[in-house]
Structure formats: structure tokens, C-alpha cells
Design a protein around this motif. Sequence first.
Motif, short mmCIF file in Angstrom:
data_model
loop_
_atom_site.label_atom_id
_atom_site.label_comp_id
_atom_site.label_asym_id
_atom_site.label_seq_id
_atom_site.Cartn_x
_atom_site.Cartn_y
_atom_site.Cartn_z
N ARG A 139 -25.94 48.04 -20.18
CA ARG A 139 -24.65 48.73 -20.03
C ARG A 139 -23.61 47.80 -19.40
O ARG A 139 -22.46 47.76 -19.82
N ARG A 140 -24.03 47.07 -18.37
CA ARG A 140 -23.09 46.13 -17.73
C ARG A 140 -22.67 45.04 -18.70
O ARG A 140 -21.51 44.64 -18.74
N ARG A 145 -14.77 45.30 -14.48
CA ARG A 145 -15.39 45.67 -15.75
C ARG A 145 -15.24 47.15 -16.06
O ARG A 145 -15.52 47.57 -17.17
N ARG A 146 -14.85 47.95 -15.05
CA ARG A 146 -14.75 49.37 -15.26
C ARG A 146 -13.46 49.70 -15.97
O ARG A 146 -12.39 49.21 -15.61
N PRO A 147 -13.48 50.57 -16.97
CA PRO A 147 -12.24 51.00 -17.59
C PRO A 147 -11.38 51.79 -16.63
O PRO A 147 -11.87 52.32 -15.63
N ARG A 186 -16.79 44.15 -23.72
CA ARG A 186 -15.59 44.87 -24.14
C ARG A 186 -14.37 44.42 -23.35
O ARG A 186 -13.28 44.26 -23.90
N SER A 187 -14.55 44.21 -22.06
CA SER A 187 -13.43 43.75 -21.23
C SER A 187 -12.97 42.36 -21.64
O SER A 187 -11.78 42.08 -21.71
N ARG A 202 -20.20 46.45 -21.20
CA ARG A 202 -18.90 46.68 -20.59
C ARG A 202 -18.16 45.36 -20.36
O ARG A 202 -16.95 45.26 -20.58
N THR A 203 -18.88 44.35 -19.90
CA THR A 203 -18.27 43.04 -19.71
C THR A 203 -17.76 42.47 -21.03
O THR A 203 -16.67 41.90 -21.10
N SER A 253 -23.26 51.62 -12.40
CA SER A 253 -23.77 51.34 -13.74
C SER A 253 -24.62 50.09 -13.67
O SER A 253 -24.20 49.00 -14.03
#
Length: 346
Positions: free
Chosen positions: A23-24, A339-341, A30-31, A27-28, A18
Motif C-alpha cells: 500500500r505504501r 504520500r498521503r492524499p 501515485r504521488s 501510494r508513493t 498505512s
Amino acid sequence: MTAVPAAEFGSARAPDRSRHPLRRTARTGRSAVRIVATSITVFLLASFLTYGLGAVGHANPAAAVLGDIATPADITRMNHVFGLDRPLLVQYFSWLGHALTGDLGTSYFTSVPVSQSVGQALPVDLSIAVLALTFAVVLGGAAGIAAALRQGGKLDRAVTLVCAGLATVPPFVIGIALIVVFSVFLKVLPSGGYVPLGTDAGQWLRFALLPALALSVEGAAAIARQLRTSLVAAVKENYVTGAVARGLPARRVLFGHVLRNAAGPALTVVGLEIPNLIGGAVVAEKIFNLPGVAQLALQSGSQHDIPLIQGTLLVTIGVVLVSNIAVNLVLLRLTPQARRPAGAAV
């Protein structure tokens, strides 16, 4: 000694599929929100347990303050003054609301604000803990990297053996040994006492060195062992060959890519060591005669000074959670896979 070929450290950063910047970033973000939300939830639960245990304990603060000559009417009146005659949830939310604004209540026995007492003791523990954590990261990191670079050699075996031994020694034993060596025999460092950092940095360091070293040994050993294991595993990944083929310098790859990928488990150990430092402070303060939060909590516990007990515990919980948030955010920044779910493809 058998050295690991430098080419094995020619690892590139693990590929992140990703790669789109937005997008990164999302994602960061949200984490990071999940980390903070989880910490807030833990703080609320811990604060409720902290207050609840103090409120439902067998100690009667009003009777303790008034003494043996107090009548039941006097105790009832004092309980009303303290607000202890209200329902538990009402007491808790009132206490928490004031605590979040910095008002931790007032000591039952000294009438000194709890925030003032904790504010005088907390810098002692924070300064010692930060120095101890620095020692643990620097010494443990250096030992772990050195052992990985000499995998299977004498240095690797020595580091592994020493770390395994030190991990089993309690901090108070190390503290006593340090006092015997540096204070009794060599007479180069004081065996106890404390000077505030803002008063005299040099004297502060002289008094802080031994307790910080005593608290750092266990963490340094854990960090060294974990980092060595992670580095040895990282250099065996398939993308190492690709980095070597591209001709990246071994030093740059080691410190810029391999170490970054392998640092995750070691950073997790750092996060786990923070509560250990807080717990070890109880023993360290006693051995080195430090006027910290642990001694304040022990003194308040012996007097059944409920507001002071609750205040010290709440501040300690807050320090641990804030520290762990910081560690998790650094881990999130350094390791893309964090960072990945869960369940995402890598």
C-alpha cells in the motif's frame, strides 16, 4: 546558555497508519506520477509562453540580420527561410519537437547551433549552483540544528538574528563584499573569471568559491530559520515521550527520526531556492565575469537573437523543473505524510 534537554529529542518517526508495504509503495508511486505529470504540464505551458513571447515581439529578426539595406522582398524571403511565415502553433510544435531531441535551432547572427552555445555556458552555471546549494544546505542545516538544540539560549538568538539580517541582503552586495575582503585585502581568491571543472578542479574551486558563497547566503539563512522552527515544533509532539520511554539514544533519535520528520519544510525551502540561484546567476555572472547562460541570454536579448533567447530560457526552465522534481521525490521519500492524499487521516 539554556540547552534543550536531550530527552526532548527522543522522538520516533510520526506513525503511519498505512503500514502495509504494498500500500505504501502504491501510494508513493501515485504521488511520484502526480509530481512528474504536474512538472510536464508546467514545462509545456512555460515553453509555449517562452516561444510565444519571442514570436509575437516587435523585433524583426529578418530585418536585423539583413541590415538597413534590406528591401521588403528580402525580409519576406528571409522570414520564409526562418519559418516565421507559418502559423504560431505550427511554429511552436515544430520548435518544441526539435528541442526535445536536442535541436534548439541556430542563431540568426552567428549561425552557431543554439544547443552548442548553451552547452558551453550551462556547465558554468550548474557547477556554481550545485556548489552554492551545497553551501546553503550544509551551513543552513548546521545553524538550524544548533539553534534548535540551544532553544532560547544565546546561540539560538544569535543564529536567528544573523539569519534575519542576511536574508535581507541582496546577493550582489554580498558578492562585492566578498571580493573586497578576499580579493582586495587578503588577496587569497580571484575576483573573477572561470576555469572549467574538467580542466583543473583546484583552479575551478578557487574561481567558484566567491560566487557560490554569494549565492548561498540567502538560501542558508532561509534553511536555518525553517529547520530551527520545524525541529522545535517536532520535539513537542506527543510521540516524543513514547520514544524517550523506550530508551532510544538521543543522537540516533535526533538524526534518524526527528530530523527526518522536521526536514520537510526545509526541503521545500531548498526547492524554492533553486529558481533564486538561477535568477541570482545573472548578477553573479556580471560581478564575477562568468561566461554562463545568463550572460548568453543577455547578449542574445540585446541582439534580438530569438532562437538563442528561446533556447536559453527553455533550458533554464528544464533545469529548474528537473531540480524541483528531484527535491519533491526526496521529500516524498523522507516524509511519510507527503504520500498521503489531501484530506487523508493521519
